[in-house]
Design a protein around this motif. Sequence first.
Motif, PDB file in Angstrom:
ATOM      1  N   LYS A  29       0.815  -1.215   0.000  1.00 30.79           N
ATOM      2  CA  LYS A  29       0.000   0.000   0.000  1.00 30.79           C
ATOM      3  C   LYS A  29       0.852   1.270   0.000  1.00 30.79           C
ATOM      4  O   LYS A  29       0.335   2.360  -0.107  1.00 30.79           O
ATOM      5  CB  LYS A  29      -0.893   0.021   1.252  1.00 30.79           C
ATOM      6  CG  LYS A  29      -1.845  -1.127   1.349  1.00 30.79           C
ATOM      7  CD  LYS A  29      -2.951  -0.985   0.361  1.00 30.79           C
ATOM      8  CE  LYS A  29      -3.941  -2.127   0.568  1.00 30.79           C
ATOM      9  NZ  LYS A  29      -4.921  -2.191  -0.466  1.00 30.79           N
ATOM     10  N   ASN A  30       2.160   1.127   0.135  1.00 22.69           N
ATOM     11  CA  ASN A  30       3.051   2.268   0.203  1.00 22.69           C
ATOM     12  C   ASN A  30       3.149   2.953  -1.165  1.00 22.69           C
ATOM     13  O   ASN A  30       3.287   2.297  -2.195  1.00 22.69           O
ATOM     14  CB  ASN A  30       4.434   1.817   0.668  1.00 22.69           C
ATOM     15  CG  ASN A  30       5.327   2.959   1.030  1.00 22.69           C
ATOM     16  OD1 ASN A  30       5.051   4.111   0.720  1.00 22.69           O
ATOM     17  ND2 ASN A  30       6.420   2.642   1.694  1.00 22.69           N
ATOM     18  N   LYS A  31       3.117   4.280  -1.148  1.00 21.17           N
ATOM     19  CA  LYS A  31       3.121   5.054  -2.386  1.00 21.17           C
ATOM     20  C   LYS A  31       4.438   4.907  -3.148  1.00 21.17           C
ATOM     21  O   LYS A  31       4.450   4.705  -4.363  1.00 21.17           O
ATOM     22  CB  LYS A  31       2.867   6.518  -2.042  1.00 21.17           C
ATOM     23  CG  LYS A  31       2.781   7.444  -3.218  1.00 21.17           C
ATOM     24  CD  LYS A  31       2.476   8.842  -2.723  1.00 21.17           C
ATOM     25  CE  LYS A  31       2.350   9.817  -3.855  1.00 21.17           C
ATOM     26  NZ  LYS A  31       2.025  11.166  -3.373  1.00 21.17           N
ATOM     27  N   TRP A  32       5.565   4.973  -2.439  1.00 19.96           N
ATOM     28  CA  TRP A  32       6.864   4.893  -3.102  1.00 19.96           C
ATOM     29  C   TRP A  32       7.175   3.494  -3.592  1.00 19.96           C
ATOM     30  O   TRP A  32       7.819   3.315  -4.625  1.00 19.96           O
ATOM     31  CB  TRP A  32       7.964   5.401  -2.176  1.00 19.96           C
ATOM     32  CG  TRP A  32       7.889   6.876  -2.032  1.00 19.96           C
ATOM     33  CD1 TRP A  32       7.353   7.584  -1.000  1.00 19.96           C
ATOM     34  CD2 TRP A  32       8.290   7.838  -2.999  1.00 19.96           C
ATOM     35  NE1 TRP A  32       7.404   8.919  -1.248  1.00 19.96           N
ATOM     36  CE2 TRP A  32       7.997   9.113  -2.483  1.00 19.96           C
ATOM     37  CE3 TRP A  32       8.877   7.759  -4.253  1.00 19.96           C
ATOM     38  CZ2 TRP A  32       8.261  10.281  -3.167  1.00 19.96           C
ATOM     39  CZ3 TRP A  32       9.147   8.923  -4.926  1.00 19.96           C
ATOM     40  CH2 TRP A  32       8.842  10.161  -4.391  1.00 19.96           C
ATOM     41  N   ALA A  71       4.910   1.439  -4.609  1.00 21.37           N
ATOM     42  CA  ALA A  71       4.067   1.277  -5.801  1.00 21.37           C
ATOM     43  C   ALA A  71       4.700   1.954  -7.014  1.00 21.37           C
ATOM     44  O   ALA A  71       4.551   1.478  -8.141  1.00 21.37           O
ATOM     45  CB  ALA A  71       2.679   1.842  -5.538  1.00 21.37           C
ATOM     46  N   ARG A  72       5.421   3.031  -6.795  1.00 19.10           N
ATOM     47  CA  ARG A  72       6.104   3.686  -7.908  1.00 19.10           C
ATOM     48  C   ARG A  72       7.274   2.837  -8.413  1.00 19.10           C
ATOM     49  O   ARG A  72       7.639   2.915  -9.583  1.00 19.10           O
ATOM     50  CB  ARG A  72       6.592   5.065  -7.489  1.00 19.10           C
ATOM     51  CG  ARG A  72       5.459   6.041  -7.342  1.00 19.10           C
ATOM     52  CD  ARG A  72       5.948   7.391  -6.944  1.00 19.10           C
ATOM     53  NE  ARG A  72       4.809   8.300  -6.770  1.00 19.10           N
ATOM     54  CZ  ARG A  72       4.910   9.506  -6.282  1.00 19.10           C
ATOM     55  NH1 ARG A  72       6.098   9.979  -5.915  1.00 19.10           N
ATOM     56  NH2 ARG A  72       3.855  10.245  -6.146  1.00 19.10           N
ATOM     57  N   ARG A 102      -4.221   3.155  -8.408  1.00 23.45           N
ATOM     58  CA  ARG A 102      -4.201   4.388  -7.615  1.00 23.45           C
ATOM     59  C   ARG A 102      -3.714   4.072  -6.211  1.00 23.45           C
ATOM     60  O   ARG A 102      -4.118   3.090  -5.612  1.00 23.45           O
ATOM     61  CB  ARG A 102      -5.590   5.000  -7.539  1.00 23.45           C
ATOM     62  CG  ARG A 102      -6.066   5.496  -8.859  1.00 23.45           C
ATOM     63  CD  ARG A 102      -7.343   6.229  -8.724  1.00 23.45           C
ATOM     64  NE  ARG A 102      -7.791   6.659 -10.034  1.00 23.45           N
ATOM     65  CZ  ARG A 102      -8.861   7.374 -10.232  1.00 23.45           C
ATOM     66  NH1 ARG A 102      -9.595   7.752  -9.218  1.00 23.45           N
ATOM     67  NH2 ARG A 102      -9.197   7.722 -11.454  1.00 23.45           N
ATOM     68  N   THR A 103      -2.868   4.936  -5.706  1.00 24.08           N
ATOM     69  CA  THR A 103      -2.378   4.797  -4.338  1.00 24.08           C
ATOM     70  C   THR A 103      -2.836   6.001  -3.527  1.00 24.08           C
ATOM     71  O   THR A 103      -2.989   7.105  -4.057  1.00 24.08           O
ATOM     72  CB  THR A 103      -0.850   4.723  -4.287  1.00 24.08           C
ATOM     73  OG1 THR A 103      -0.313   5.882  -4.899  1.00 24.08           O
ATOM     74  CG2 THR A 103      -0.347   3.474  -5.011  1.00 24.08           C
ATOM     75  N   ARG A 104      -3.030   5.779  -2.271  1.00 25.54           N
ATOM     76  CA  ARG A 104      -3.436   6.873  -1.386  1.00 25.54           C
ATOM     77  C   ARG A 104      -2.201   7.660  -0.976  1.00 25.54           C
ATOM     78  O   ARG A 104      -1.157   7.087  -0.734  1.00 25.54           O
ATOM     79  CB  ARG A 104      -4.129   6.315  -0.158  1.00 25.54           C
ATOM     80  CG  ARG A 104      -5.414   5.611  -0.498  1.00 25.54           C
ATOM     81  CD  ARG A 104      -6.085   5.115   0.742  1.00 25.54           C
ATOM     82  NE  ARG A 104      -7.289   4.382   0.377  1.00 25.54           N
ATOM     83  CZ  ARG A 104      -7.938   3.596   1.198  1.00 25.54           C
ATOM     84  NH1 ARG A 104      -7.483   3.414   2.412  1.00 25.54           N
ATOM     85  NH2 ARG A 104      -9.009   2.985   0.808  1.00 25.54           N
ATOM     86  N   PRO A 105      -2.350   8.975  -0.885  1.00 29.21           N
ATOM     87  CA  PRO A 105      -1.185   9.798  -0.514  1.00 29.21           C
ATOM     88  C   PRO A 105      -0.751   9.602   0.921  1.00 29.21           C
ATOM     89  O   PRO A 105      -1.342   9.076   1.724  1.00 29.21           O
ATOM     90  CB  PRO A 105      -1.661  11.222  -0.760  1.00 29.21           C
ATOM     91  CG  PRO A 105      -3.128  11.180  -0.898  1.00 29.21           C
ATOM     92  CD  PRO A 105      -3.508   9.771  -1.188  1.00 29.21           C
TER      93      PRO A 105
END
Length: 126
Positions: free
Chosen positions: A64-67, A69-70, A123-126
């Motif tokens: 679930k981590n934004k970075w 996921a990038r 989509r990821t949550r900020p």
Amino acid sequence: MSKTSVIGILAVVVVIICAFLPWAAIESRHLLFTGLNTTGSSYGEPGKLNIFLGVAAALIFLSKNKWVARMNLFVAGFLLAWTFRNMLLFSRCEAGICPQTGIALYVSVAAAAVAFVCVLFTRTRP
């Protein structure tokens, strides 16, 4: 977990399964190539990298981590490029001998493309 993550994980599983299926056959020499068995050629074992990148992409889809996921953008992009390279390598003719390509080679590329598209639309949550 979003729908695109689930579809991406399923696509990565298909890429991993295709590494074990026949990719090409040269009947004149009685050779059958899979992603993990390329005896009689100098192709190496490209299916091992497919499996490694597929497992990495699946684990990142679960994150679930934004970075993190990038990072999956790079992993899935590299998986797509590697499977495309495998398709070009295993389907080319050399010295007048053209292999009969298996459907798993093309399914692997299609599944890697689906996984990459799923990374783009996740989509990821900020």
